[in-house]
Enzyme design. Structure first.
Site, PDB file in Angstrom:
ATOM      1  N   LYS A 143      86.746  14.509  23.050  1.00 53.97           N
ATOM      2  CA  LYS A 143      85.712  14.113  24.009  1.00 53.97           C
ATOM      3  C   LYS A 143      85.369  12.636  23.901  1.00 53.97           C
ATOM      4  CE  LYS A 143      82.575  17.074  22.720  1.00 53.97           C
ATOM      5  NZ  LYS A 143      83.359  17.686  21.604  1.00 53.97           N
TER       6      LYS A 143
ATOM      7  N   ARG B 129      90.304  13.637   9.535  1.00 57.46           N
ATOM      8  CA  ARG B 129      89.690  12.455  10.129  1.00 57.46           C
ATOM      9  C   ARG B 129      88.901  11.680   9.064  1.00 57.46           C
ATOM     10  NH1 ARG B 129      86.155  13.482  15.438  1.00 57.46           N
ATOM     11  NH2 ARG B 129      84.808  14.547  13.948  1.00 57.46           N
TER      12      ARG B 129
END
Length: 213
Positions: free
Chosen positions: A13, A127
């Site tokens: 997103k 991440r």
């Protein structure tokens, strides 16, 4: 142009929000970014901080208050993109009420990025963020340069990731049908190069091509 971008954590997103905002000349409103900034600045209540660190989702009043204050700022006069909000039907109702109170504006499109759960887990768990620059890296797909001072966010650790994805699935179960009934929902495959996903989004909402409005 008012867009709502939804999808589970790790769906991309943030990347798509930046590309779409550049396309339409509108600001990105990310509740996640606003909450992390509040955390860094020490303005987030401890009870909310504890929820964030454990991978939970904050109560509606905490998030809606942020959205209400942000959407009246001058850069939102031509629209905005909501990244990660709303996540529930009550939040969607609150958003409709908020927009109605701000001059009777409305949502143009709701975009759902679809990504399979195993890939979401891989994206999130690997991440890392460079503490000095704020740049986000991925240990597999986008390794950091030598010397980067990496941080593994508490909500990107395996146990928190599983909790975040479970919570997203439970909370949004009714949201997509809600927007589908309003004929606002556009489901888009979120796997692939960012520019390819953006092309799918633009085609889905009837704005194919590139360049400005």
């Amino acid at each position: 142009m008012i867009l709502v971008l939804v999808g589970p954590p790790g769906a991309g997103k943030g990347t798509q929000a930046k590309l779409l905002c550049a396309r339409f000349g509108i600001p990105q409103i990310s509740t996640g970014d606003m909450l992390r900034e509040a955390k860094r600045s020490g303005t987030l209540e401890k009870r909310y901080l504890d929820i964030m660190d454990s991978g939970g989702l904050l109560p509606d009043e905490a998030v809606i208050g942020l959205i209400a204050r942000r959407t009246v700022e001058p850069d939102c006069s031509n629209g905005f993109l909501l990244d990660g909000f709303p996540r529930t039907v009550p939040q969607a109702d609150a958003l409709d009420e908020l927009l109605a109170s701000q001059g009777g504006t409305w949502i143009d499109a709701v975009i759902q990025l679809d990504v399979a759960r195993p890939l979401l887990e891989e994206r999130l768990i690997h991440r890392r963020t460079d503490k000095r620059s704020g740049q986000i890296y991925h240990l597999v797909y986008n390794p950091p340069p030598p010397g980067a001072e990496l941080e593994h966010r508490a909500d990107d650790r395996p146990e928190a990731v599983a909790k975040r994805l479970d919570a997203y699935e439970a909370m949004t179960a009714a949201l997509l049908p809600f927007y589908e009934q309003k004929k606002l929902l556009h489901r888009v495959d979120g796997v692939g190069k960012p520019e390819d996903v953006t092309h799918r989004v633009l085609s889905a909402i009837g704005r194919p091509g590139s360049g400005g409005e």
